[in-house]
Design a protein around this motif. Structure first.
Motif, PDB file in Angstrom:
ATOM      1  N   VAL A   1       0.729  -1.130   0.407  1.00 42.77           N
ATOM      2  CA  VAL A   1      -0.759  -0.387   0.019  1.00 42.77           C
ATOM      3  C   VAL A   1       1.096   1.687  -0.267  1.00 42.77           C
ATOM      4  CG1 VAL A   1      -2.283   1.352   1.431  1.00 42.77           C
ATOM      5  CG2 VAL A   1      -1.472  -1.352   1.257  1.00 42.77           C
ATOM      6  N   CYS A   2       0.462   2.178  -0.675  1.00 35.63           N
ATOM      7  CA  CYS A   2       1.779   3.639  -0.952  1.00 35.63           C
ATOM      8  C   CYS A   2       0.166   4.576  -1.154  1.00 35.63           C
ATOM      9  CB  CYS A   2       2.295   3.296  -2.241  1.00 35.63           C
ATOM     10  SG  CYS A   2       2.386   4.996  -2.747  1.00 35.63           S
ATOM     11  N   VAL A   3       0.523   5.233  -0.199  1.00 36.31           N
ATOM     12  CA  VAL A   3      -0.323   6.113  -0.134  1.00 36.31           C
ATOM     13  C   VAL A   3       0.142   8.129   0.419  1.00 36.31           C
ATOM     14  CG1 VAL A   3      -2.149   4.370   0.262  1.00 36.31           C
ATOM     15  CG2 VAL A   3      -0.790   6.160   2.621  1.00 36.31           C
ATOM     16  N   ALA A   4      -1.063   8.900   0.188  1.00 35.18           N
ATOM     17  CA  ALA A   4      -0.227   9.678   1.279  1.00 35.18           C
ATOM     18  C   ALA A   4      -1.369  10.596   2.063  1.00 35.18           C
ATOM     19  CB  ALA A   4      -0.764  11.898  -0.257  1.00 35.18           C
ATOM     20  N   LEU A   5      -1.500  10.927   2.693  1.00 35.18           N
ATOM     21  CA  LEU A   5      -1.868  10.729   4.415  1.00 35.18           C
ATOM     22  C   LEU A   5      -1.567  12.727   4.794  1.00 35.18           C
ATOM     23  CD1 LEU A   5      -0.967   7.926   6.712  1.00 35.18           C
ATOM     24  CD2 LEU A   5      -3.307   8.222   4.629  1.00 35.18           C
ATOM     25  N   HIS A   6      -3.254  13.500   4.881  1.00 34.05           N
ATOM     26  CA  HIS A   6      -3.447  14.659   5.314  1.00 34.05           C
ATOM     27  C   HIS A   6      -3.374  14.138   7.184  1.00 34.05           C
ATOM     28  CE1 HIS A   6      -5.237  17.884   6.025  1.00 34.05           C
ATOM     29  NE2 HIS A   6      -5.886  17.949   6.912  1.00 34.05           N
ATOM     30  N   PRO A   7      -2.542  14.815   8.148  1.00 29.48           N
ATOM     31  CA  PRO A   7      -2.616  14.471   9.230  1.00 29.48           C
ATOM     32  C   PRO A   7      -3.965  15.829  10.536  1.00 29.48           C
ATOM     33  CG  PRO A   7      -0.526  15.706   8.861  1.00 29.48           C
ATOM     34  CD  PRO A   7      -1.139  15.541   7.139  1.00 29.48           C
ATOM     35  N   GLY A   8      -4.339  16.585   9.159  1.00 30.72           N
ATOM     36  CA  GLY A   8      -5.046  17.254   9.817  1.00 30.72           C
ATOM     37  C   GLY A   8      -4.250  18.695  10.507  1.00 30.72           C
ATOM     38  N   THR A   9      -4.343  19.706  10.950  1.00 31.00           N
ATOM     39  CA  THR A   9      -3.736  20.793  11.068  1.00 31.00           C
ATOM     40  C   THR A   9      -3.030  20.426  12.759  1.00 31.00           C
ATOM     41  OG1 THR A   9      -5.319  22.224  10.426  1.00 31.00           O
ATOM     42  CG2 THR A   9      -4.270  23.110  12.077  1.00 31.00           C
ATOM     43  N   VAL A  10      -1.538  20.458  13.091  1.00 30.01           N
ATOM     44  CA  VAL A  10      -1.379  19.665  14.267  1.00 30.01           C
ATOM     45  C   VAL A  10      -0.181  20.989  14.795  1.00 30.01           C
ATOM     46  CG1 VAL A  10       0.148  18.095  14.970  1.00 30.01           C
ATOM     47  CG2 VAL A  10      -1.102  17.374  13.020  1.00 30.01           C
ATOM     48  N   ARG A  11      -0.297  20.876  16.015  1.00 27.85           N
ATOM     49  CA  ARG A  11      -0.177  22.553  16.355  1.00 27.85           C
ATOM     50  C   ARG A  11       1.762  21.789  16.577  1.00 27.85           C
ATOM     51  NH1 ARG A  11      -4.322  21.511  19.783  1.00 27.85           N
ATOM     52  NH2 ARG A  11      -3.545  20.347  21.656  1.00 27.85           N
ATOM     53  N   THR A  12       3.222  22.366  15.922  1.00 30.60           N
ATOM     54  CA  THR A  12       4.180  22.030  16.126  1.00 30.60           C
ATOM     55  C   THR A  12       5.044  23.351  15.598  1.00 30.60           C
ATOM     56  OG1 THR A  12       4.411  20.895  13.752  1.00 30.60           O
ATOM     57  CG2 THR A  12       3.597  19.639  15.465  1.00 30.60           C
ATOM     58  N   ALA A  13       5.780  23.200  15.527  1.00 31.34           N
ATOM     59  CA  ALA A  13       6.882  24.715  15.421  1.00 31.34           C
ATOM     60  C   ALA A  13       6.493  24.207  13.581  1.00 31.34           C
ATOM     61  CB  ALA A  13       8.395  23.908  15.274  1.00 31.34           C
ATOM     62  N   PHE A  14       6.376  23.433  13.239  1.00 34.77           N
ATOM     63  CA  PHE A  14       5.972  23.810  11.388  1.00 34.77           C
ATOM     64  C   PHE A  14       4.421  24.597  11.299  1.00 34.77           C
ATOM     65  CE2 PHE A  14       3.534  21.699   8.118  1.00 34.77           C
ATOM     66  CZ  PHE A  14       4.979  21.705   7.152  1.00 34.77           C
TER      67      PHE A  14
END
Length: 221
Positions: A163-176
């Motif tokens: 399986v090869c996929v792209a994932l959207h993690p949602g809006t995550v609170r990081t330095a990014f």
């Protein structure tokens, strides 16, 4: 025992994912620029780093990426497009994962289920774009999605259970994301990691080549 390779394990989501996987007993190998000199924008460094790995990995997860590089934030208008800033986005968000993919499929087992996943973003969806702006970042994630989808076609030929996929993690609170959260709902990196693991654990070969959000729902291309 599940063997996992995380590219970018020193970042917010990557480190949280590593912790969650180790907590459930997985054997995790991490590679990052800050800890190992594994710079995904350096073709030679990627080739050397991947060549040092032994055995097979049930999950290879790319958690690298950036919204702002070298002080160049997301554009609010096409008039703000910079060739250098756009090239930087492409190098890190597209070419880097593609270079990892070039070597990764050889490290995935052919006789059982295995997953190759990369962090994408909903703003990379062309069909979901209603607001405009963020041109370089959007374009880089849209290009990443194409790399993932194309790679999945090739993976299916040699890895029938892959399986090869792209994932959207949602809006995550990081330095990014800290400068760009505003009033957007967000989750902690630890919660995002658990959400992503829930999706990863449930993926089947029939979902190979897809683009999914943190809840496992398909995202428009």
């Amino acid at each position: 025992m599940e063997r996992v390779l995380i590219i970018g394990n020193s970042g917010g989501i990557g480190s949280a994912l590593e912790s969650a996987l180790r907590a459930r007993g997985s054997e995790v190998t991490g590679l990052s620029r800050s800890q190992d000199g594994f710079d995904v924008t350096d073709e030679a460094a990627v080739a050397e780093g991947m060549a040092r790995l032994d055995g097979e990995f049930d999950l290879i997860f790319i958690a690298t990426g950036a919204l702002e590089i070298g002080g160049a934030g997301p554009e609010k208008t096409v008039k703000a497009i910079s060739a250098e800033a756009m090239a930087d986005q492409m190098a890190l968000n597209v070419i880097g994962p593609a270079l990892v993919m070039r070597h990764a499929f050889d490290l995935m087992p052919r006789n059982r289920r295995s997953v190759f996943a990369a962090l994408s973003a909903r703003v990379g969806s062309i069909g979901d774009n209603r607001l405009g702006g963020w041109i370089s970042y959007r374009a880089s994630k849209a290009a990443l999605n194409q790399v993932i989808h194309t790679g999945a076609i090739e993976l299916a030929r040699s890895h029938k259970q892959g399986v090869c996929v792209a994932l959207h993690p949602g809006t995550v609170r990081t330095a990014f994301t800290e400068k760009y959260l505003g009033r957007h709902p967000s989750v902690a990196a630890e919660d995002a990691a658990q959400n992503l693991l829930g999706v990863l654990d449930g993926l089947t070969p029939e979902q190979n080549g897809g683009f999914y959000d943190w809840a496992g729902k398909p995202v428009p291309w």
